[in-house]
Design a protein around this motif. Sequence first.
Motif, short mmCIF file in Angstrom:
data_model
loop_
_atom_site.label_atom_id
_atom_site.label_comp_id
_atom_site.label_asym_id
_atom_site.label_seq_id
_atom_site.Cartn_x
_atom_site.Cartn_y
_atom_site.Cartn_z
N LEU A 17 0.83 -1.21 0.00
CA LEU A 17 0.00 0.00 0.00
C LEU A 17 0.87 1.25 0.00
O LEU A 17 0.56 2.24 -0.68
N ARG A 18 1.94 1.21 0.77
CA ARG A 18 2.83 2.38 0.83
C ARG A 18 3.48 2.60 -0.53
O ARG A 18 3.59 3.74 -1.01
N LEU A 19 3.92 1.52 -1.16
CA LEU A 19 4.54 1.63 -2.49
C LEU A 19 3.54 2.19 -3.49
O LEU A 19 3.87 3.12 -4.26
N LEU A 24 1.37 6.58 -6.90
CA LEU A 24 0.15 7.20 -7.45
C LEU A 24 -0.28 8.47 -6.74
O LEU A 24 -0.92 9.33 -7.35
N GLY A 25 -0.02 8.58 -5.44
CA GLY A 25 -0.44 9.75 -4.69
C GLY A 25 -1.92 9.78 -4.37
O GLY A 25 -2.44 10.82 -3.95
N VAL A 26 -2.61 8.65 -4.55
CA VAL A 26 -4.05 8.59 -4.31
C VAL A 26 -4.35 7.31 -3.53
O VAL A 26 -4.05 6.21 -4.00
N HIS A 27 -4.95 7.45 -2.34
CA HIS A 27 -5.18 6.29 -1.48
C HIS A 27 -6.14 5.28 -2.10
O HIS A 27 -5.87 4.07 -2.10
N ALA A 73 -3.53 8.40 -14.93
CA ALA A 73 -3.51 9.35 -13.82
C ALA A 73 -2.86 10.66 -14.26
O ALA A 73 -3.31 11.75 -13.90
N ARG A 74 -1.79 10.56 -15.05
CA ARG A 74 -1.11 11.77 -15.51
C ARG A 74 -2.05 12.61 -16.36
O ARG A 74 -2.08 13.83 -16.24
N TYR A 75 -2.85 11.96 -17.20
CA TYR A 75 -3.80 12.71 -18.02
C TYR A 75 -4.85 13.38 -17.13
O TYR A 75 -5.18 14.55 -17.32
N ARG A 76 -5.35 12.65 -16.13
CA ARG A 76 -6.37 13.23 -15.26
C ARG A 76 -5.85 14.45 -14.51
O ARG A 76 -6.57 15.41 -14.28
N TRP A 84 -3.21 20.29 -8.27
CA TRP A 84 -3.34 18.92 -7.76
C TRP A 84 -2.29 18.70 -6.69
O TRP A 84 -1.11 19.01 -6.87
N LEU A 85 -2.72 18.15 -5.54
CA LEU A 85 -1.81 17.73 -4.48
C LEU A 85 -2.06 16.27 -4.17
O LEU A 85 -3.19 15.78 -4.30
N PRO A 86 -1.04 15.53 -3.72
CA PRO A 86 -1.27 14.15 -3.27
C PRO A 86 -2.23 14.14 -2.10
O PRO A 86 -2.33 15.11 -1.34
N GLU A 87 -2.94 13.04 -1.93
CA GLU A 87 -3.80 12.93 -0.76
C GLU A 87 -2.95 12.99 0.51
O GLU A 87 -1.89 12.38 0.57
#
Length: 287
Positions: A17-19, A24-27, A73-76, A84-87
Motif C-alpha cells: 500500500l505504501r509503495l 500514485l499519490g491517491v489512497h 492518472a497523468r492525463y487526469r 493537484w496535491l497528493p492525498e
Amino acid sequence: MRPDPVEIFEAQRPRLLRLAYRMLGVHAESEDIVQEAYLRWHRIDTKVTDIENPAGWLTRTVSRLCLDQMKSARYRREVYPGIWLPEPLIEPEDDTLRPDNLTLSLMMALERLSPLERAAFLLHDVFDLPLDEVAATIDRSPAATRQLASRARAHVRVDQPRFPIPRATGDELARVFFEACKSGDATALGAMLAEDATLRSDGGGKVLAYPNMINGAENLVRLFLGLQRKIGPQMEFLGATVIDGLPGFVSRLDGHLQTTALEVTDGRITAIYVTRNPDKLGGVLRH
C-alpha cells in the motif's frame, strides 16, 4: 506444512500500500491496485509454493499495475481543476514507524518525473530493491534503469529536506502558525514565512481553493489577513499532526475540513500545502 497464501500476502500488504501510494499519490487507487494484486496472487494460489521470493513477486506486480495506472492518472491531473496535491497521509505518532523518508514536498517533486523515472527512483532509492530487480520490474536493462534512477535523483535532490524537524517542534510550529492566521497577526506571520514562501491549495473543483500557486511572504501575509477578516471566527483548529513527513495540522474553515502541511527550512516556512478537496480527506476523518 504448506504456507498460507493469505498470511503471506497480508504480511506484505502495508508495504505494498505504501509503495502504491508513493507511485500514485491517491489512497483509493492504491487500495484498488493492491486488491488487484491480491486477486492475481489468489489465482496462482496452487503455485505459491513455487515462488521463491513472494515479496519480490508482489512488488513487481504492484509496480507494473501502478505504471499502467500512472498513464491515465497523468492525463487526469493535466485536466484537474486548479492545483493537484497528493492525498494527505497522516503519519503515526511514533516517527520511528515511518518506513520511508519521503515528504509531501518530495512527492510533489516526483510529479515532475516520467512514470519510469518515478518507479526506478522509488523502487531502488526508497524501497531498497536491487538494481537488477528494478530493471526486471520496469522491463528495462540495468544500464537504462540506472540512468532513470540517476535522472530522477538529480531532479528530487534539491527538494530533500536537510534537517528533519522533531515532532514536538513541528506540532508547536503548526499551532503558532494557525493562531497567527486566526488572529491576523501580521508580525508573527511575517517572521514565520521565508521571503520566497509559496502556497498551493487543492480544492478539486469541489470547494473554494486558490487556482494558482501564490508566491512571496508579502502576498501570503495579505492573503491570510484577508482570510482572517472574512472568516476568522470560523477557523477551527482540530489538531497538529505530521502530514507526509511535514509538520501540519487539521482544521475547519468556513465549515470545510482541510489539512495544511508546512515545509520548513532554516526555521522558516518555505512552502504551504493546503488540501481541501473532500474526496481526498477520507483518511483524515479516520484518524
